[in-house]
Design a protein around this motif. Structure first.
Motif, mmCIF file in Angstrom:
data_model
loop_
_atom_site.group_PDB
_atom_site.id
_atom_site.type_symbol
_atom_site.label_atom_id
_atom_site.label_comp_id
_atom_site.label_asym_id
_atom_site.label_seq_id
_atom_site.Cartn_x
_atom_site.Cartn_y
_atom_site.Cartn_z
ATOM 1 N N ALA A 185 0.889 -1.416 -0.038
ATOM 2 C CA ALA A 185 0.112 0.104 -0.044
ATOM 3 C C ALA A 185 0.975 1.276 0.030
ATOM 4 O O ALA A 185 1.851 1.397 0.719
ATOM 5 C CB ALA A 185 -0.842 0.063 1.317
ATOM 6 N N ASP A 236 -9.576 4.501 4.086
ATOM 7 C CA ASP A 236 -8.894 3.268 4.693
ATOM 8 C C ASP A 236 -8.606 3.180 6.178
ATOM 9 O O ASP A 236 -8.181 4.266 6.632
ATOM 10 C CB ASP A 236 -7.558 3.289 4.031
ATOM 11 N N PRO A 285 -4.149 -2.488 0.846
ATOM 12 C CA PRO A 285 -5.179 -1.653 0.986
ATOM 13 C C PRO A 285 -6.507 -2.392 1.406
ATOM 14 O O PRO A 285 -7.276 -2.024 2.224
ATOM 15 C CB PRO A 285 -5.495 -1.156 -0.513
#
Length: 539
Positions: free
Chosen positions: A20, A34, A507
């Motif tokens: 990520a 997120d 993610p």
């Protein structure tokens, strides 16, 4: 060993997840959905607040050493306001920010979810907290606060209203974050993970979030009543003879039983760290869940606030105070049995184990002090014993949360934190909690005042230790961010699902579908199954 299963069509493709790459700009921080990025916002703000509040605690403690010869804040009224800010900020800003930050990052992974429930609301809660905390702190320094010793006058009312507005925003933001976290644990668990198979940290977050959801609306209602009164009510709070009534009406959030909610996640952190260090599963996972649930029940506050109807000498209040020791004792006892089952690890213990056990002992001292406080013949209510309980709980929470940060550091920021630095930091916070808590409790018992000055200096020493600990945490985190060392995906041989993903965390948290969970320690199950398969394989 793996806990993920990829569809057959993906078998020929690379299963290496792409790391990520979080955005670092203000726009990315404001618009992220997120949970890991949202959690880091809470943690950064929490560490900033921890450092500022620890620094503020030094002059507050120095002011208390001698009222005649020391005037740090230029007047008794300013000193009272700064003491109020220190108390409120420690309990309502620092500890919740660090708790929610850690939970927002770890809990979704621990229950096998790709994200937190209502991620936009979770982000709004983080930024609402930042704005509310800023308004509250700035307004106190601008002459606001929770009343005035010389009476609330017209020019002070506006600043006080800003303080109450900021406090209300903070309470509402914590409430919203708790709704997101509780919904995540209840609704987004991976297949096979029934509620009784929930990892202990996730379970403790569900319990503490539920307590906050029941408690914070009462605080918000208190704040609304105060603002209406200041704006055009009977002017109770504008009366010089009732100049501390604003603080008196919200002080219940800093006292038992409400303040004990800060310690509930600590019980979950202890239960997450101990079996991993011991290399075995808990002797009684269900018993620990019951103990944490009981701790939550005994931490529900609001009903006991003395501003409208003082319940502090009633049987229910006394029972809550005496029984609060029991779930903490049960948790420490069951974790000790788990350690004894595996034997004490040889060599220097990991920092997170010291922090977990130290936090548990501080929490035991806090509930013990709370039990003494509710015994009517001791007459400790309204004395420094109030502060003793609050300090012990707050520092127990800080030690436990720092232990959790060291334990989950690779999942939080992709870096490992120094074990030696962690040991030093946690000893600082443990020392600060013990010194400040014990000194305040002894002042409460010392009715003739003979020990007051000596104990006040001990509180001052504890405040200095707290500053050293706060600076140590920030320095350790900053140093780890500059390090290129690879902490590994699972540096501790963890038992729960957050260790089934890679570092840095992708993610969506997990690559492929998770295998069906069959117990509260799915990775330990997989390891034991792998060992069994190897033993049964033909030679």
């Amino acid at each position: 060993m793996t806990m993920t299963e990829s569809p057959p069509s993906e078998a020929a493709e690379s299963t290496e997840p792409e790391a990520a790459v979080p955005g670092t700009g203000l726009y990315d921080a404001l618009t992220t959905s997120d949970h890991k990025a949202i959690g880091r916002i809470w943690l950064r703000v929490g560490l900033l607040l921890l450092t500022g509040v620890a620094v503020l605690g030094v002059p507050v403690a120095l002011e208390a050493t001698s009222a005649d010869s020391v005037d740090v804040f230029d007047g008794a009224n300013a000193a009272w306001q700064m003491n109020g800010l220190y108390n409120v900020a420690l309990v309502l800003l620092v500890v919740p920010a660090l708790t929610i930050g850690l939970a927002t990052i770890v809990v979704p992974m621990q229950v096998g979810s790709s994200n937190i429930a209502f991620p936009r609301a979770a982000a709004a809660a983080a930024w609402g907290f930042v704005v509310g905390a800023a308004i509250m702190i700035v307004s106190v320094f601008a002459g606001g606060g929770w009343g005035a010793l010389d009476g609330v006058r017209g020019e002070e009312a506006d600043a006080i209203e800003l303080t109450l507005l900021g406090m209300g925003m903070v309470a509402a933001s914590i409430l919203l974050a708790c709704i997101c976290l509780a919904t995540t644990v209840v609704s987004l668990r991976t297949p096979g993970m029934g509620l009784m198979k929930t990892p202990l940290f996730a379970w403790s977050v569900l319990v503490s979030a539920s307590v906050w959801i029941l408690t914070l609306p009462v605080l918000i209602a208190n704040l609304i009543i105060i603002v209406v009164d200041l704006r055009g009510g009977p002017l109770v709070f504008g009366n010089p003879e009732a100049s501390t009534m604003i603080y008196d009406q919200v002080h219940w959030i800093l006292e038992q039983p409400a303040v004990f909610v800060l310690g509930i996640p600590v019980l979950g952190i202890i239960g997450s760290i101990v079996p991993v260090v011991a290399g075995t599963r808990h002797v009684a996972h269900a018993g620990l869940m019951a103990a944490i649930g009981a701790a939550g029940l005994l931490a529900v506050g609001g009903w006991s606030q003395p501003a409208f109807s003082d319940q502090r000498e009633e049987l229910l209040f006394v029972a809550f105070g005496l029984l609060a020791v029991v779930p903490v004792l049960a948790t420490l006892g069951l974790n000790s049995l788990t350690l004894a089952k595996a034997g004490v690890p040889a060599g220097l213990p990991p920092a997170q184990l010291l922090g977990a056990l130290g936090a548990g002992l501080l929490l035991l001292l806090a509930t013990g002090a709370g039990a003494l406080r509710v015994i009517a013949p001791l007459d400790l209510i309204g004395t420094d014993a109030d502060a003793a309980v609050g300090r012990l709980v707050a520092f127990a929470a800080l030690v436990g949360l720092v232990a959790g940060m060291w334990f989950w550091a690779s999942k939080i920021g992709g870096h490992a934190l120094s074990n030696a630095a962690g040991l030093g930091v946690m000893l600082d916070f443990i020392g600060a909690g013990v010194l400040m808590g014990a000194a305040h409790l002894l002042i409460g018992f010392d009715f003739d005042g003979g020990l007051n000055e000596t104990m006040a200096w001990i509180v001052f020493v504890g405040a200095i230790l707290a500053v050293i600990g706060a600076v140590g945490v920030v320095a350790s985190v900053a140093s780890a961010r500059r390090s290129d060392a690879d902490p590994g995906d699972d540096p501790w041989n963890g038992h729960t699902l957050e260790w089934a993903t890679t570092t840095p965390v992708p993610p969506e948290n997990f690559v492929g579908a998770l295998a069906r969970v069959t117990s509260e320690a799915p990775l330990l199950d997989a390891a034991e199954q792998g060992d069994s398969d190897e033993e049964g394989a033909p030679s």
